[in-house]
Design a protein around this motif. Structure first.
Motif, mmCIF file in Angstrom:
data_model
loop_
_atom_site.group_PDB
_atom_site.id
_atom_site.type_symbol
_atom_site.label_atom_id
_atom_site.label_comp_id
_atom_site.label_asym_id
_atom_site.label_seq_id
_atom_site.Cartn_x
_atom_site.Cartn_y
_atom_site.Cartn_z
ATOM 1 N N ALA A 1 -1.627 12.659 19.417
ATOM 2 C CA ALA A 1 -0.334 12.558 20.096
ATOM 3 C C ALA A 1 0.703 11.903 19.191
ATOM 4 C CB ALA A 1 -0.494 11.756 21.389
ATOM 5 N N VAL A 2 0.311 10.833 18.506
ATOM 6 C CA VAL A 2 1.262 10.127 17.631
ATOM 7 C C VAL A 2 1.812 11.082 16.574
ATOM 8 C CG1 VAL A 2 1.450 8.380 15.826
ATOM 9 C CG2 VAL A 2 0.339 7.816 17.982
ATOM 10 N N THR A 3 0.908 11.864 15.964
ATOM 11 C CA THR A 3 1.358 12.784 14.917
ATOM 12 C C THR A 3 2.339 13.803 15.500
ATOM 13 O OG1 THR A 3 -0.881 12.586 14.103
ATOM 14 C CG2 THR A 3 0.544 14.147 12.980
ATOM 15 N N LEU A 4 1.997 14.317 16.685
ATOM 16 C CA LEU A 4 2.887 15.311 17.289
ATOM 17 C C LEU A 4 4.222 14.670 17.665
ATOM 18 C CD1 LEU A 4 0.287 17.295 19.420
ATOM 19 C CD2 LEU A 4 1.212 17.810 17.153
ATOM 20 N N ILE A 5 4.153 13.422 18.139
ATOM 21 C CA ILE A 5 5.400 12.727 18.488
ATOM 22 C C ILE A 5 6.265 12.558 17.242
ATOM 23 C CG2 ILE A 5 6.340 10.490 19.175
ATOM 24 C CD1 ILE A 5 3.996 10.294 21.167
ATOM 25 N N ALA B 1 -9.023 18.273 15.103
ATOM 26 C CA ALA B 1 -7.578 18.032 15.173
ATOM 27 C C ALA B 1 -7.271 16.603 14.737
ATOM 28 C CB ALA B 1 -7.078 18.275 16.595
ATOM 29 N N THR B 2 -8.076 15.656 15.201
ATOM 30 C CA THR B 2 -7.822 14.260 14.844
ATOM 31 C C THR B 2 -7.961 14.045 13.346
ATOM 32 O OG1 THR B 2 -8.854 13.707 16.945
ATOM 33 C CG2 THR B 2 -8.396 11.892 15.451
ATOM 34 N N ARG B 3 -9.017 14.657 12.802
ATOM 35 C CA ARG B 3 -9.241 14.500 11.368
ATOM 36 C C ARG B 3 -8.068 15.060 10.569
ATOM 37 N NH1 ARG B 3 -14.525 14.514 11.751
ATOM 38 N NH2 ARG B 3 -14.444 16.599 12.597
ATOM 39 N N PHE B 4 -7.678 16.271 10.931
ATOM 40 C CA PHE B 4 -6.593 16.916 10.195
ATOM 41 C C PHE B 4 -5.297 16.126 10.354
ATOM 42 C CE2 PHE B 4 -3.060 20.008 10.253
ATOM 43 C CZ PHE B 4 -3.118 20.388 8.930
ATOM 44 N N LEU B 5 -4.967 15.783 11.605
ATOM 45 C CA LEU B 5 -3.675 15.148 11.833
ATOM 46 C C LEU B 5 -3.642 13.717 11.318
ATOM 47 C CD1 LEU B 5 -2.653 16.639 15.272
ATOM 48 C CD2 LEU B 5 -1.882 17.255 12.984
ATOM 49 N N SER B 6 -4.780 13.031 11.301
ATOM 50 C CA SER B 6 -4.710 11.676 10.732
ATOM 51 C C SER B 6 -4.494 11.756 9.227
ATOM 52 C CB SER B 6 -5.939 10.842 11.096
ATOM 53 O OG SER B 6 -7.109 11.503 10.744
ATOM 54 N N LEU C 1 1.868 3.865 10.380
ATOM 55 C CA LEU C 1 1.301 3.948 9.037
ATOM 56 C C LEU C 1 -0.119 3.392 8.988
ATOM 57 C CD1 LEU C 1 4.450 2.640 7.157
ATOM 58 C CD2 LEU C 1 3.625 4.987 7.246
ATOM 59 N N PHE C 2 -0.386 2.447 9.880
ATOM 60 C CA PHE C 2 -1.650 1.697 9.846
ATOM 61 C C PHE C 2 -2.797 2.524 10.443
ATOM 62 C CE2 PHE C 2 -4.460 -1.502 11.828
ATOM 63 C CZ PHE C 2 -4.646 -2.383 10.779
ATOM 64 N N ILE C 3 -2.515 3.182 11.552
ATOM 65 C CA ILE C 3 -3.573 3.860 12.320
ATOM 66 C C ILE C 3 -4.345 4.904 11.497
ATOM 67 C CG2 ILE C 3 -3.946 5.481 14.231
ATOM 68 C CD1 ILE C 3 -1.833 3.803 15.781
#
Lengths: 292, 378, 252
Positions: B100-104, A112-117, A155-157
Motif C-alpha cells: 500500500a505504501v508503495t502504491l500511495i 508483490a511485497t518483494r517487488f514493491l519493497s 525510506l526505512f521500511i
C-alpha cells in the motif's frame, strides 16, 4: 630429452608479465582514489568539527546569527524524536513484512511485497519527502515533525523488510524441520527458532537502516522543516541535525559555518558508531552461532 | 531421546486447511539457499556498513517451494491453531501495508502533479523555461543537469570501482582484504549532507583555484564539454562528489559479481598459461560482464536521486548548459530548494512532477539492472 | 615434444595439514601414468603441484623438487606462466569459456602466447580439434557458443584447448568423471591416441579406467605414494597389502 622447444617467446612473455604487474598497480591506484577522499573528508570533519564542538553546542539553543554562540540542543532532540518515530512506525512493519516474505511469501502478496519493497528501496530519498509533503504538510497546513517521520519511515521500511527477509533465509531449512519434527507448529517455529537465530542479522539491518535515515536531509527540508526553538509538539516543525548542517553551511555567517562542521562531527559520530555497534552485534552473534 | 508432544501430532493435510489450503501450504517450508549460508560464515568485517538493499542475486525470489515435500505439522490444539492463523494474517497484513505504501507513493506523485500535466503534457519535459513568478515551468534544464552530472560521475566511478573490485576479489590477501572492504563500505556510510559540507568548504574552493585551471590547461581542456574555468560550484564539482558517493556501491556490487565467477573458469585460463591479469580480463570480466553492467546501472540510479551533496555544489542556476565548468541545476536540487517556499499550486505540482520523473527513472533503472542479471542467471 | 617429469620429496601442505608427503616419482614421457587412490588421498593435490596451480591458494606450501625434463619448475628460472604452457591441464568438470565461441576457446591461449596468427591459426584450430576427435562434429559451427556442445564434446574441446599451446605434458584430473559411458569411451580412446606425442598424467578413482588407459599406475594413500609400477604388474601382483586391499575393493 631436451627443453629446446621454446614454446613461449621470451620477449613477449616479459611484456605480458610487465602488463600483469602494471594492471595490479592500476588497481592499487584505484583503491587509493577511493581511500584518499575518505580519509580527507573524515580528517576535515574530525579536525574542524572537534575544534568547534563544545558543551554549549550540545546543550543550548541556537544564539542569534550575528552574535553566534549557542548550540544545537533542539536539533539533537529533534533528530532523535523524528528518527525515533520513524522507527516506531517502521520496525514492526519492516520486520513483519520481512517475515511474511521469507516464511509465507510464495504467493501473489509475497511476490508483490518483494517487488514493491525493492522499488521503494530504490526511490530517491527526496521523493519520499515530496510524498510526505503532499500527504501531510499540505493537508495539515504546516510543517511538522510527524511528516518528517513519515518521510523517513517510507525510506526505512523497505530496507528493514529486505534485510529481515535475507536474514531469515540464512537460517537453514533443517532448523525449521528440526522444530517441526519436535511437534512445534509454524508460528512458534518462526518466533522461537527462526527469528532468534536470525536476530543478530535482523538487528544489524535495523541499525544500519536507522543510521541511514539519521543522516537523511533531503526529505526533511520541507516536512520537519526547521525551528530555532524547542519543538512544541509532533504537529509542529522541528530542527534536525542534518537539516541544520545544510542551513548553516549555506548561510553567510562564518560562525554558523563552524557550527555546521561541529554538527557534521556529531552526525558522523552517530552514524559511524551505530554502524560499528551493528557490526559488533553481528560479529558476536556469528561467534555464538559458531560455538565460540 | 526427545519425546514428541503427543498433543501436537501432525494431522492430515486437511487439518491444516483452516488457514491454508494444501496448495498454499506447499510454499511454507523454508529452503535456505546454500550460497546464503556461505555469506553467514563470512568474516564480521565483511558485514555491510551501508544500507545497501541492492542485490544482484538472480535468486532473490521466494523460497523455492517443494511440492509434496516437507510440510509443518498442523497444530492440534485450538489455541495453537488460532495463534498460527493470527500470526500469518498479521504478518500478511503488514506486508500488504508495504504494498500500500508503495502504491500511495506512486499515486501521490501522480495526483500531485496533475496540474502540470494538464497544462503542458509531456512537453513539460522538454521545456527550458522555469519562472515561478510568471508561472512558466519546464523540466529540461534539471533533467539535463541530472543526467550530465550522473553520467560524468559514472564515467569516473566505474573504472575506479572496477579496479577496487578486481583488487579485492582477485589479488588482495585476506588480512588486507577485510579491512579494505570495511574502508570502502565506510565511504558509503557518510551522510550526503556531510559530503556536501565538505564540497562547499574544501572541494569547491580547490576546484576554483587549482583543479579547473589545471584541467583547462591539460589536453582534456580541448574537450567541448569543458569551457572556461569559473567558480567552484558547477556541474563538474557536483560530478566529482557524486562519483565519491556511488563508488562504494558499484565497487561492492562488482566485487560480488566477480566473486560469483566460478573458480574453474579462472583455473582454466591460468592452466593455459594466462597471466593473472589476462585471466581477469578475458575470462573473469567477460563472465561477469552483465553483472558489472547492472552494478553500474544501480550506481546511476543512486546518482540520479542524490540530493544534498549535489544541491550544495552544483551552483543552482537554471540554464540548459553542456559545459561542465558552468553552474547548473539538478532535478533533486530544484525540489530541495523550492518546494519549501512554493506559493502557487502550479509551482508545487511542477516540483512534484519533477519528483515523479525521478521516481520513474529510478524505477526503470532498477528494473533494468535486475532484468540484466536475470538474463545472466538463466 | 614430450618430456619426463620427476618429483623428489614433494610435499604439499595446506596450513598444518600435509596433503602430499615426500613423494618421489618419475613420470616417463610418451606414456600414460594413472594416479589412483581413495578420496582425499592427495592425488589431485599432487597433480596440481605439477603445474604450480597451488600458487593461487594462499595457504598452500609446496616443498621438495619437481623437474620438467631437467628444469626445476619451482626454481627461480621458471616463470609459472611459461610452465603452464608446457604442462597443460584438463579439469574434472568440462569448463569451456562460455563467453567465447568454439573457435575462440581454442585460439585463446595461442593468441596470448603469440604462437600463430591468420591462416596458421586456422590450421592450428583444425589440427587440435582433429587431435581431440572433435573436428567432424563441430567444423560447421565453429562460431557457436562453446556451451552449445554436449558435456563430452565440451570436455574434448577443453582437451583441444589445452593441446593448442603444444604442451609437453598433459595433466588430467578425473577428466571423464562427469561424463556418461559413451563420452567416457571417447575420452579414453583419445587419451590412448595422445600418448604417442605427450606425457599424460591422469587422476582417476575408477580402477577399470586406470587399467584400460594407463601404462603406469601410482597408488596414493594418505598423501603417501604407496606403490608405483607398470599397470599390469600393479593390478595383477600388488606388492603392498594396502594396494591390494584397494584394488580388490576392500576399502576406498
Amino acid at each position: 630429452m631436451s627443453t629446446e622447444t621454446f614454446v613461449v617467446n621470451p620477449v613477449r612473455l616479459r611484456l605480458r608479465m610487465v602488463r600483469d604487474h602494471a594492471m595490479v598497480g592500476l588497481c592499487v591506484l584505484a583503491l587509493a582514489a577511493a581511500v584518499v577522499p575518505l580519509v580527507w573528508i573524515l580528517w576535515d570533519v574530525m579536525a574542524i568539527g572537534a575544534a568547534n564542538l563544545s558543551w554549549a553546542f550540545l546543550t543550548e539553543l541556537p544564539g542569534p546569527p550575528t552574535v553566534g554562540g549557542g548550540g544545537w540542543a533542539n536539533a539533537i532532540v529533534g533528530s532523535a524524536v523524528v528518527v525515533g518515530m520513524a522507527m516506531l512506525m517502521g520496525v514492526p512493519v519492516g520486520v513483519g513484512a520481512g517475515i511474511y516474505m521469507s516464511e509465507y511469501g510464495d504467493n501473489v502478496l509475497g511476490r508483490a511485497t518483494r517487488f514493491l519493497s525493492e522499488v521503494l528501496a530504490g526511490i530517491p530519498s527526496i521523493v519520499a519527502g515530496v510524498v510526505a509533503y503532499g500527504l501531510i504538510v499540505v493537508t495539515m497546513g504546516r510543517f511538522s515533525a510527524m511528516s518528517g517521520a513519515v518521510a523517513l519511515a517510507i525510506l526505512f521500511i523497505p530496507v528493514v523488510a529486505i534485510t529481515t527477509q535475507e536474514a531469515l533465509r540464512l537460517i537453514p531449512r533443517d532448523q525449521r524441520e528440526a522444530s517441526f519434527a519436535l511437534g512445534m507448529a509454524e508460528a512458534p517455529t518462526t518466533l522461537r527458532v527462526v527469528l532468534p537465530a536470525a536476530m543478530g542479522n535482523v538487528l544489524t539491518g535495523v541499525m544500519i537502516a536507522t543510521a541511514r535515515i539519521a543522516g537523511e536531509t533531503a526529505p526533511l527540508l520541507f516536512t520537519a522543516f526547521n525551528n530555532r526553538f524547542w519543538m512544541e509538539g509532533l504537529d509542529q516543525p522541528t530542527a534536525t541535525i542534518p537539516v541544520n548542517i545544510y542551513a548553516y553551511a549555506i548561510s553567510p555567517f562564518p560562525e554558523w559555518h563552524d557550527q555546521a562542521w561541529a554538527g557534521a562531527f556529531v552526525l558522523l559520530a552517530i552514524v559511524l558508531v551505530s554502524n560499528v555497534i551493528a557490526r559488533t552485534l553481528w560479529a558476536r552473534r556469528a561467534r555464538f552461532m559458531r560455538g565460540e | 531421546m526427545v519425546e514428541p508432544d503427543l498433543r501436537r501430532v501432525p494431522g492430515p493435510p486437511v487439518e491444516a486447511g483452516g488457514a491454508a489450503g494444501p496448495g498454499r501450504a506447499a510454499g511454507r517450508s523454508g529452503v535456505a539457499r546454500p550460497e546464503s549460508g556461505r555469506a553467514a560464515a563470512a568474516s564480521p568485517w565483511a558485514a555491510p556498513l551501508s544500507p545497501r538493499t541492492e542485490t544482484l542475486s538472480p535468486l532473490a525470489g521466494p523460497l523455492s517451494p517443494r511440492r509434496g515435500g516437507h510440510r509443518p505439522p498442523a497444530p492440534f490444539r485450538l489455541r495453537d491453531r488460532l495463534v498460527q492463523r493470527w500470526f500469518r494474517y498479521a504478518t500478511g497484513l503488514v506486508a500488504a501495508l508495504v504494498v500500500a505504501v508503495t502504491l500511495i507513493v506512486a499515486h501521490q506523485l501522480w495526483v500531485g502533479s496533475q496540474s502540470t500535466w494538464q497544462e503542458w503534457g509531456l512537453s513539460f519535459l522538454t521545456r527550458t523555461e522555469w519562472n515561478p513568478v510568471r508561472g512558466e515551468f519546464g523540466a529540461l534544464p534539471f533533467i539535463a543537469g541530472t543526467l550530465l552530472t550522473s553520467l560524468m560521475a559514472l564515467a569516473m566511478a566505474v573504472p575506479v570501482s572496477l579496479g577496487i573490485a578486481i583488487l579485492l576479489s582477485e589479488y588482495a590477501p585476506r588480512f588486507v582484504r577485510d579491512p579494505l572492504i570495511f574502508i570502502v563500505e565506510l565511504l558509503a556510510a557518510i551522510p550526503s549532507v556531510v559530503l556536501g559540507l565538505w564540497g562547499i568548504f574544501v572541494l569547491a574552493p580547490l576546484m576554483q583555484s587549482r583543479i579547473l585551471p589545471a584541467i583547462a590547461a591539460s589536453p582534456l581542456g580541448w574537450l567541448p564539454i569543458f569551457g572556461e574555468p569559473g567558480p567552484g560550484y558547477n556541474l563538474f564539482t557536483a560530478s566529482v562528489i557524486l562519483a565519491i558517493m556511488v563508488l562504494p556501491i558499484i565497487a561492492s556490487l562488482s566485487r560480488e559479481v566477480l566473486l560469483a565467477v566460478p573458480l574453474d573458469q579462472k583455473e582454466a585460463a591460468l592452466a593455459l598459461g594466462s597471466t593473472r591479469w589476462e585471466a581477469v580480463q578475458h575470462v573473469v570480466l567477460a563472465y561477469g560482464r552483465s553483472g558489472i553492467f547492472s552494478a553500474a546501472i544501480l550506481g546511476l540510479a543512486r546518482a540520479l536521486g542524490e540530493t544534498m551533496a549535489v544541491t550544495m555544489t552544483i551552483g543552482n542556476r537554471v540554464a540548459l548548459t553542456f559545459d561542465y565548468f558552468e553552474p547548473g541545476y539538478s532535478m533533486t536540487a530544484i525540489i530541495a530548494n523550492e518546494l519549501r517556499e512554493a506559493a502557487t499550486e502550479l509551482h508545487v505540482s511542477a516540483l512534484v512532477a519533477v519528483g515523479l520523473v525521478l521516481f520513474c527513472l529510478s524505477f526503470v533503472l532498477n528494473a533494468a539492472a535486475r532484468l540484466l542479471v536475470l538474463r545472466l542467471g538463466r | 615434444m614430450a618430456e619426463r617429469m620427476t618429483t623428489r620429496q614433494l610435499t604439499v601442505r595446506f596450513g598444518n595439514a600435509e596433503a602430499v608427503r615426500r613423494v618421489d616419482m618419475e613420470i616417463p614421457p610418451r606414456s600414460v601414468t594413472a594416479i589412483i587412490g581413495p578420496s582425499g588421498c592427495g592425488k589431485t593435490t599432487f597433480l596440481r603441484a605439477l603445474n604450480r596451480m597451488h600458487d593461487f591458494t594462499p595457504v598452500a606450501r609446496v616443498e621438495g623438487s619437481v623437474r620438467l625434463g631437467d628444469r626445476e619448475i619451482y626454481g627461480n628460472g621458471m616463470n609459472p606462466v611459461e610452465l603452464r604452457t608446457r604442462v597443460g591441464m584438463v579439469f574434472q568438470r568440462p569448463n569451456p569459456f562460455p563467453t567465447m565461441s568454439i573457435r575462440q576457446n581454442v585460439t585463446y591461449a595461442p593468441k596470448r602466447h603469440g604462437l600463430a596468427r591468420g591462416p596458421e591459426l586456422e590450421e592450428l584450430v583444425e589440427r587440435v580439434l582433429r587431435q581431440a576427435a572433435l573436428w567432424d562434429e563441430v567444423k560447421d559451427r565453429l562460431d557457436h557458443s562453446a556451451t552449445s556442445l554436449s558435456g563430452g564434446q565440451q570436455q574434448r574441446l577443453c582437451i583441444a584447448r589445452a593441446l593448442a599451446v603444444e604442451p609437453q605434458v598433459l595433466l588430467m584430473d578425473e577428466p571423464a568423471s562427469a561424463l556418461d559411458p559413451t563420452a567416457t569411451q571417447k575420452i579414453e580412446d583419445l587419451i590412448y591416441d595422445l600418448k604417442q606425442e605427450y606425457t599424460i598424467v591422469i587422476v582417476t578413482h575408477n580402477m577399470q579406467q586406470a587399467g584400460r588407459v594407463s601404462d603406469h599406475t601410482a597408488f596414493f594413500y594418505m598423501g603417501h605414494l604407496i606403490e608405483y609400477g607398470a599397470t599390469d604388474d600393479l593390478f595383477t601382483n600388488p606388492r603392498n597389502e594396502r594396494t591390494e586391499a584397494y584394488i580388490t575393493g576392500r576399502f576406498g
